[in-house]
Design a protein around this motif. Structure first.
Motif, short mmCIF file in Angstrom:
data_model
loop_
_atom_site.label_atom_id
_atom_site.label_comp_id
_atom_site.label_asym_id
_atom_site.label_seq_id
_atom_site.Cartn_x
_atom_site.Cartn_y
_atom_site.Cartn_z
N PHE A 25 0.80 -1.27 -0.17
CA PHE A 25 0.02 -0.20 -0.14
C PHE A 25 0.97 1.42 0.00
O PHE A 25 0.38 2.41 0.61
N ALA A 26 2.10 1.19 -0.49
CA ALA A 26 2.99 2.50 -0.71
C ALA A 26 3.03 2.86 -2.13
O ALA A 26 2.84 2.17 -3.18
N LEU A 27 3.51 4.11 -2.37
CA LEU A 27 3.65 4.56 -3.50
C LEU A 27 5.02 4.02 -3.91
O LEU A 27 5.84 3.35 -3.47
N THR A 28 4.88 3.92 -5.39
CA THR A 28 6.25 3.26 -6.23
C THR A 28 7.28 4.31 -6.54
O THR A 28 7.28 5.40 -6.42
N GLU A 29 8.41 3.71 -6.97
CA GLU A 29 9.55 4.46 -7.19
C GLU A 29 9.17 5.24 -8.69
O GLU A 29 9.64 6.29 -8.82
N ALA A 30 8.29 4.75 -9.52
CA ALA A 30 7.87 5.51 -10.31
C ALA A 30 7.02 6.75 -10.12
O ALA A 30 7.01 7.85 -11.07
N GLN A 31 6.52 6.70 -9.12
CA GLN A 31 5.72 7.88 -8.46
C GLN A 31 6.37 8.79 -7.64
O GLN A 31 6.45 9.80 -7.73
N LEU A 32 7.24 8.32 -7.07
CA LEU A 32 8.31 9.06 -5.98
C LEU A 32 9.66 9.54 -6.64
O LEU A 32 10.01 10.73 -6.23
N LYS A 33 10.29 8.67 -7.53
CA LYS A 33 11.45 9.18 -8.27
C LYS A 33 12.64 9.57 -7.02
O LYS A 33 13.18 10.46 -7.34
N LEU A 34 12.76 8.57 -6.19
CA LEU A 34 13.71 9.18 -4.88
C LEU A 34 14.94 9.01 -5.49
O LEU A 34 15.92 9.62 -4.79
N PHE A 35 15.40 7.89 -6.49
CA PHE A 35 16.45 7.88 -6.83
C PHE A 35 17.26 8.66 -7.81
O PHE A 35 18.52 8.88 -7.99
N GLY A 36 16.47 9.43 -8.76
CA GLY A 36 16.86 10.19 -9.52
C GLY A 36 17.41 9.36 -10.70
O GLY A 36 17.20 8.01 -10.88
N SER A 37 18.44 9.58 -11.64
CA SER A 37 19.01 8.48 -12.62
C SER A 37 19.90 7.70 -11.95
O SER A 37 20.85 7.94 -10.86
N ILE A 38 19.65 6.50 -12.19
CA ILE A 38 20.64 5.22 -11.60
C ILE A 38 21.51 4.98 -12.75
O ILE A 38 22.57 4.19 -12.29
N CYS A 39 21.74 5.30 -13.97
CA CYS A 39 22.49 5.23 -15.10
C CYS A 39 24.09 5.49 -14.57
O CYS A 39 24.37 6.55 -14.07
N GLY A 40 24.64 4.02 -14.71
CA GLY A 40 26.03 4.60 -14.26
C GLY A 40 26.53 4.49 -12.85
O GLY A 40 27.83 4.50 -12.49
N LYS A 41 25.84 4.31 -11.96
CA LYS A 41 25.70 4.36 -10.61
C LYS A 41 26.35 3.00 -9.82
O LYS A 41 25.98 1.92 -10.53
N LYS A 42 26.95 3.17 -8.78
CA LYS A 42 27.32 1.75 -7.88
C LYS A 42 26.39 1.80 -6.95
O LYS A 42 26.26 2.68 -6.06
N VAL A 43 25.59 0.90 -6.85
CA VAL A 43 24.54 0.62 -5.96
C VAL A 43 24.75 -0.72 -4.98
O VAL A 43 25.30 -1.69 -5.25
N LEU A 44 24.43 -0.33 -3.64
CA LEU A 44 24.42 -1.43 -2.70
C LEU A 44 23.05 -1.71 -2.08
O LEU A 44 22.43 -1.02 -1.56
N ASP A 45 22.53 -3.25 -2.29
CA ASP A 45 21.22 -3.35 -1.51
C ASP A 45 21.45 -4.10 -0.19
O ASP A 45 22.28 -5.07 -0.16
N ILE A 46 20.81 -3.48 0.94
CA ILE A 46 21.11 -4.04 2.16
C ILE A 46 19.85 -5.02 2.39
O ILE A 46 18.80 -4.42 2.51
N GLY A 47 20.14 -6.36 2.44
CA GLY A 47 18.93 -7.13 2.75
C GLY A 47 18.49 -7.58 1.35
O GLY A 47 17.42 -7.41 1.05
N CYS A 48 19.39 -7.94 0.50
CA CYS A 48 19.02 -7.92 -0.94
C CYS A 48 18.08 -9.01 -1.44
O CYS A 48 17.31 -9.08 -2.81
N GLY A 49 17.89 -9.98 -0.40
CA GLY A 49 16.84 -11.08 -0.85
C GLY A 49 17.14 -11.79 -2.01
O GLY A 49 18.38 -12.33 -2.31
#
Length: 240
Positions: free
Chosen positions: A25-49
């Motif tokens: 029941f939460a808004l999605t990243e498409a709606q929130l755009k919290l990350f901005g552009s991800i292209c070329g970024k180094k990302v780390l997922d904590i609890g990546c499942g």
């Protein structure tokens, strides 16, 4: 104890609650755009499942995909899910309260989707995440709203059957009391982030309900309960 339960129950969660979704029941990243552009970024997922959020990051053209998870079975599944990624993939089995050798000041983005609340040491976990990030880097995480499991459907109505203000470890009813989780107030997450050095940019607990109501209001995540309290909260912070 929790690792043992995750090894037994991991399949239940494969592919569930993964980006671009933040939680029930939460808004999605498409709606929130919290990350901005991800292209070329180094990302780390904590609890990546099972790796499905990292898969999303790969589709958004992240340059490096790193994942950390306590559960062997989840890491093995994530390797299969991410085997065809063009980006470099590095997955590490470790509790989030420890740094198993991840690089310091390296990541553009660190995030955690419905996993970070499992930590047994919130302050230590946030401090590690702060260290992993580059200056100016982004940290986004979502977790079950701490009001959510305080409210229970009993005898045709919702009642608060647990204290919101008393914090600490407790058996998790959603796991039939076979796992232990720490109840923390929302203010505790916020203040611990600040103490770790983060600058908080957004706190989101908006509710996005489907058109149809749940058939069973006693379900763990029901639309009837979501009409009363949020199921999910999301925080965006950055490293100063």
């Amino acid at each position: 104890m929790n690792k043992q339960r995750w090894e037994i129950s991991a399949e239940r969660f494969f592919g569930r609650t993964a980006l671009p979704e933040y939680g029930p029941f939460a808004l999605t990243e498409a709606q929130l755009k919290l990350f901005g552009s991800i292209c070329g970024k180094k990302v780390l997922d904590i609890g990546c499942g099972s790796g499905h959020s990292l898969q999303y990051m790969g589709k958004e053209e992240a340059r490096e995909l790193w994942g950390l998870d306590l559960c062997t079975k989840q890491i093995e599944t994530a390797r299969k899910v991410l085997k065809d990624q063009q980006a470099e993939v590095k997955l590490v089995e470790s509790p989030m309260e420890e740094n198993p050798g991840l690089p310091i000041g390296y990541f553009d983005i660190v995030y955690s989707i419905y996993a970070l609340g499992w930590t047994t040491d919130l302050s230590r976990t946030f401090s590690h995440i702060y260290d992993y990030l580059k200056p100016g880097g982004t940290f986004v995480f979502s977790w079950e709203h701490p009001l959510h499991d305080r409210l229970k459907f009993e005898e045709s109505s919702f009642t608060f059957n647990k204290s919101y203000v008393i914090e600490g470890p407790e058996y998790n009813e959603g796991w039939q009391n076979l796992a232990v989780i720490h109840h923390r107030k929302l203010s505790t997450y916020i203040n611990t982030l600040i103490e770790a050095g983060f600058m908080i940019e957004k706190v989101i607990d908006d509710v996005c309900l489907p058109d149809e109501q749940s058939e069973n209001p006693a379900k763990w995540y029901s639309t009837q309960k979501a009409n009363l309290v949020p199921a999910t909260f999301i925080i965006k912070a950055s490293k100063k």
